[in-house]
Design a protein around this motif. Structure first.
Motif, PDB file in Angstrom:
ATOM      1  N   TYR A  71       0.913  -1.124   0.160  1.00 56.00           N
ATOM      2  CA  TYR A  71      -0.069  -0.084   0.120  1.00 56.00           C
ATOM      3  C   TYR A  71       0.868   1.252   0.028  1.00 56.00           C
ATOM      4  N   PHE A  72       0.584   2.253  -0.839  1.00 57.18           N
ATOM      5  CA  PHE A  72       1.414   3.277  -1.121  1.00 57.18           C
ATOM      6  C   PHE A  72       0.511   4.658  -1.148  1.00 57.18           C
ATOM      7  N   ILE A  73       0.833   5.846  -0.494  1.00 58.68           N
ATOM      8  CA  ILE A  73       0.392   6.868  -0.313  1.00 58.68           C
ATOM      9  C   ILE A  73       1.086   8.075  -0.628  1.00 58.68           C
ATOM     10  N   TRP A  74       0.474   9.149  -1.266  1.00 59.77           N
ATOM     11  CA  TRP A  74       0.822  10.311  -1.363  1.00 59.77           C
ATOM     12  C   TRP A  74       0.546  11.435  -0.488  1.00 59.77           C
ATOM     13  N   TYR A  75       1.219  12.197   0.166  1.00 53.39           N
ATOM     14  CA  TYR A  75       0.587  13.032   0.934  1.00 53.39           C
ATOM     15  C   TYR A  75       1.207  14.427   0.588  1.00 53.39           C
ATOM     16  N   LYS A  76       0.552  15.598   0.743  1.00 56.71           N
ATOM     17  CA  LYS A  76       0.966  17.096   0.456  1.00 56.71           C
ATOM     18  C   LYS A  76       1.174  18.010   1.606  1.00 56.71           C
ATOM     19  N   GLN A  77       2.094  18.580   1.838  1.00 53.67           N
ATOM     20  CA  GLN A  77       2.224  19.297   3.162  1.00 53.67           C
ATOM     21  C   GLN A  77       2.508  20.667   2.771  1.00 53.67           C
ATOM     22  N   GLU A  78       1.693  21.676   3.181  1.00 54.64           N
ATOM     23  CA  GLU A  78       1.743  23.073   2.876  1.00 54.64           C
ATOM     24  C   GLU A  78       2.533  23.830   4.067  1.00 54.64           C
ATOM     25  N   SER A  79       3.128  24.809   3.963  1.00 58.72           N
ATOM     26  CA  SER A  79       3.922  25.445   4.989  1.00 58.72           C
ATOM     27  C   SER A  79       3.132  25.640   6.090  1.00 58.72           C
ATOM     28  N   GLY A  80       3.289  25.250   7.526  1.00 63.30           N
ATOM     29  CA  GLY A  80       2.720  25.536   8.890  1.00 63.30           C
ATOM     30  C   GLY A  80       1.567  24.580   8.705  1.00 63.30           C
ATOM     31  N   LYS A  81       1.352  23.503   7.967  1.00 65.73           N
ATOM     32  CA  LYS A  81       0.121  22.490   8.304  1.00 65.73           C
ATOM     33  C   LYS A  81       0.444  21.280   8.145  1.00 65.73           C
ATOM     34  N   GLY A  82      -0.444  20.487   8.439  1.00 63.00           N
ATOM     35  CA  GLY A  82      -0.295  19.049   8.578  1.00 63.00           C
ATOM     36  C   GLY A  82      -0.376  18.477   7.056  1.00 63.00           C
ATOM     37  N   PRO A  83       0.311  17.112   7.100  1.00 58.46           N
ATOM     38  CA  PRO A  83       0.231  16.524   5.641  1.00 58.46           C
ATOM     39  C   PRO A  83      -1.403  16.402   5.342  1.00 58.46           C
TER      40      PRO A  83
ATOM     41  N   PHE B 234      -3.820  14.240   2.312  1.00 59.66           N
ATOM     42  CA  PHE B 234      -4.017  13.080   1.568  1.00 59.66           C
ATOM     43  C   PHE B 234      -4.113  13.599   0.130  1.00 59.66           C
ATOM     44  N   ILE B 235      -3.477  12.880  -0.766  1.00 61.22           N
ATOM     45  CA  ILE B 235      -3.618  13.371  -2.369  1.00 61.22           C
ATOM     46  C   ILE B 235      -4.318  12.059  -2.780  1.00 61.22           C
ATOM     47  N   ILE B 236      -3.445  11.042  -2.988  1.00 67.70           N
ATOM     48  CA  ILE B 236      -4.063   9.709  -3.447  1.00 67.70           C
ATOM     49  C   ILE B 236      -3.205   8.564  -2.975  1.00 67.70           C
ATOM     50  N   ASP B 237      -3.800   7.423  -3.196  1.00 69.13           N
ATOM     51  CA  ASP B 237      -3.194   6.013  -2.786  1.00 69.13           C
ATOM     52  C   ASP B 237      -3.316   5.035  -3.904  1.00 69.13           C
ATOM     53  N   ILE B 238      -2.538   3.982  -3.665  1.00 66.80           N
ATOM     54  CA  ILE B 238      -2.598   3.003  -4.530  1.00 66.80           C
ATOM     55  C   ILE B 238      -2.032   1.718  -3.871  1.00 66.80           C
ATOM     56  N   ARG B 239      -2.890   0.549  -4.095  1.00 68.56           N
ATOM     57  CA  ARG B 239      -2.571  -0.700  -3.560  1.00 68.56           C
ATOM     58  C   ARG B 239      -1.528  -1.629  -4.568  1.00 68.56           C
ATOM     59  N   SER B 240      -0.924  -2.513  -4.050  1.00 69.09           N
ATOM     60  CA  SER B 240       0.122  -3.192  -5.041  1.00 69.09           C
ATOM     61  C   SER B 240      -0.398  -4.081  -6.164  1.00 69.09           C
ATOM     62  N   ASN B 241      -1.702  -4.081  -6.237  1.00 69.41           N
ATOM     63  CA  ASN B 241      -2.401  -4.776  -7.150  1.00 69.41           C
ATOM     64  C   ASN B 241      -2.838  -3.888  -8.325  1.00 69.41           C
ATOM     65  N   MET B 242      -2.498  -2.847  -8.393  1.00 68.08           N
ATOM     66  CA  MET B 242      -2.665  -1.658  -9.352  1.00 68.08           C
ATOM     67  C   MET B 242      -1.294  -1.202  -9.984  1.00 68.08           C
TER      68      MET B 242
ATOM     69  N   GLN C  52      -5.764   7.053 -11.170  1.00 63.92           N
ATOM     70  CA  GLN C  52      -5.889   8.696 -11.313  1.00 63.92           C
ATOM     71  C   GLN C  52      -6.886   9.467 -10.525  1.00 63.92           C
ATOM     72  N   GLY C  53      -6.409  10.526 -10.175  1.00 66.15           N
ATOM     73  CA  GLY C  53      -7.604  11.412  -9.256  1.00 66.15           C
ATOM     74  C   GLY C  53      -7.639  12.701 -10.134  1.00 66.15           C
ATOM     75  N   GLN C  54      -7.993  13.737  -9.287  1.00 67.39           N
ATOM     76  CA  GLN C  54      -8.237  15.175 -10.134  1.00 67.39           C
ATOM     77  C   GLN C  54      -6.846  15.566 -10.256  1.00 67.39           C
ATOM     78  N   ARG C  55      -6.264  15.675 -11.492  1.00 71.05           N
ATOM     79  CA  ARG C  55      -4.986  16.276 -11.918  1.00 71.05           C
ATOM     80  C   ARG C  55      -3.989  15.581 -11.503  1.00 71.05           C
ATOM     81  N   VAL C  56      -4.141  14.534 -10.906  1.00 75.70           N
ATOM     82  CA  VAL C  56      -2.953  13.798 -10.066  1.00 75.70           C
ATOM     83  C   VAL C  56      -3.094  12.332 -10.806  1.00 75.70           C
ATOM     84  N   THR C  57      -1.821  11.671 -10.875  1.00 78.42           N
ATOM     85  CA  THR C  57      -1.702  10.243 -11.376  1.00 78.42           C
ATOM     86  C   THR C  57      -0.603   9.655 -10.254  1.00 78.42           C
TER      87      THR C  57
END
Lengths: 113, 113
Positions: free
Chosen positions: A32-44, A46-54, A58-63
């Motif tokens: 299981y893999f996941i991407w997070y975005k952290q802006e300055s002064g904020k907590g991470p 969630f952007i998008i995740d993917i499991r190993s069987n994929m 795709q999400g909105q503007r992100v892949t």
């Protein structure tokens, strides 16, 4: 121990360009893999995740692309905007590691207009 | 509003003075976790909890304690803080495990003198 890393600590792009942020992981048992975005002064955030069987999700503007053969994960952001400027973290989880989530060190994306 | 809250947001203390950082979530999540974030090291997991009365060590548990007496609360306790615990701390929660999107709190910046 096992760790998740990112290829580049910083990435600078122009507004409107596509961005690609890379991540290499070392634990072949991670499923299981996941991407997070952290802006300055904020907590991470969630952007998008993917499991190993994929291979791709795709999400909105992100892949997210997963290449298990070379243990590589990437995040593609289409038409990058100034609001995308942040630190991006990949993270992995596996049953082998219990329920822990292991984060990489992060890539700072800077978008200039 | 669904959220994870942490208190205090900023804390300056002295070596050896016991402190508690509170964390609360209102999403009825089973899984809660504490991370510390240090420059160049990314996010590292301190402790996590799968459910009430169930806690487990993460990557860097030394010097920390946690408790999970209620589902919504997951306080982080530093019995005898030391300067190497100066860091930015995040609490997070997810519906079940690390295999879900984790929602992060706003962070607590701790300085131990």
């Amino acid at each position: 121990g096992e760790s998740v890393g990112l290829h580049l600590p910083t990435l600078s792009v122009q507004e409107g360009d596509n961005s690609i942020i890379n991540c290499a992981y070392s634990n072949s048992a991670s499923d299981y893999f996941i991407w997070y975005k952290q802006e300055s002064g904020k907590g991470p955030q969630f952007i998008i995740d993917i499991r190993s069987n994929m291979d791709k999700r795709q999400g909105q503007r992100v892949t997210v692309l997963l290449n298990k053969t070379v243990k590589h994960l990437s995040l593609q952001i289409a038409a990058t905007q100034p609001g995308d400027s942040a630190v991006y973290f990949c993270a992995e989880a596996s049953n082998q590691a219990g329920t822990a989530l292991i984060f990489g060190k992060g890539t700072t994306l800077s978008v200039s207009s | 509003e669904a959220q994870v809250t942490q208190n205090p947001r900023y804390l300056i203390t002295v070596t050896g003075k016991k402190l508690t950082v509170t964390c609360s979530q209102n999403m009825n999540h089973e899984y809660m976790s504490w991370y510390r974030q240090d420059p160049g090291l990314g996010l590292r997991q301190i402790y996590y909890s799968m459910n009430v009365e169930v806690t487990d060590k993460g990557d860097v548990p030394e010097g920390y304690k946690v408790s999970r007496k209620e589902k919504r609360n997951f306080p982080l306790i530093l019995e005898s803080p030391s300067p190497n615990q100066t860091s930015l701390y995040f609490c997070a929660s997810s519906p079940w495990t690390a295999y879900n999107e984790q929602f992060f709190g706003p962070g607590t910046r701790l300085t131990v003198l």
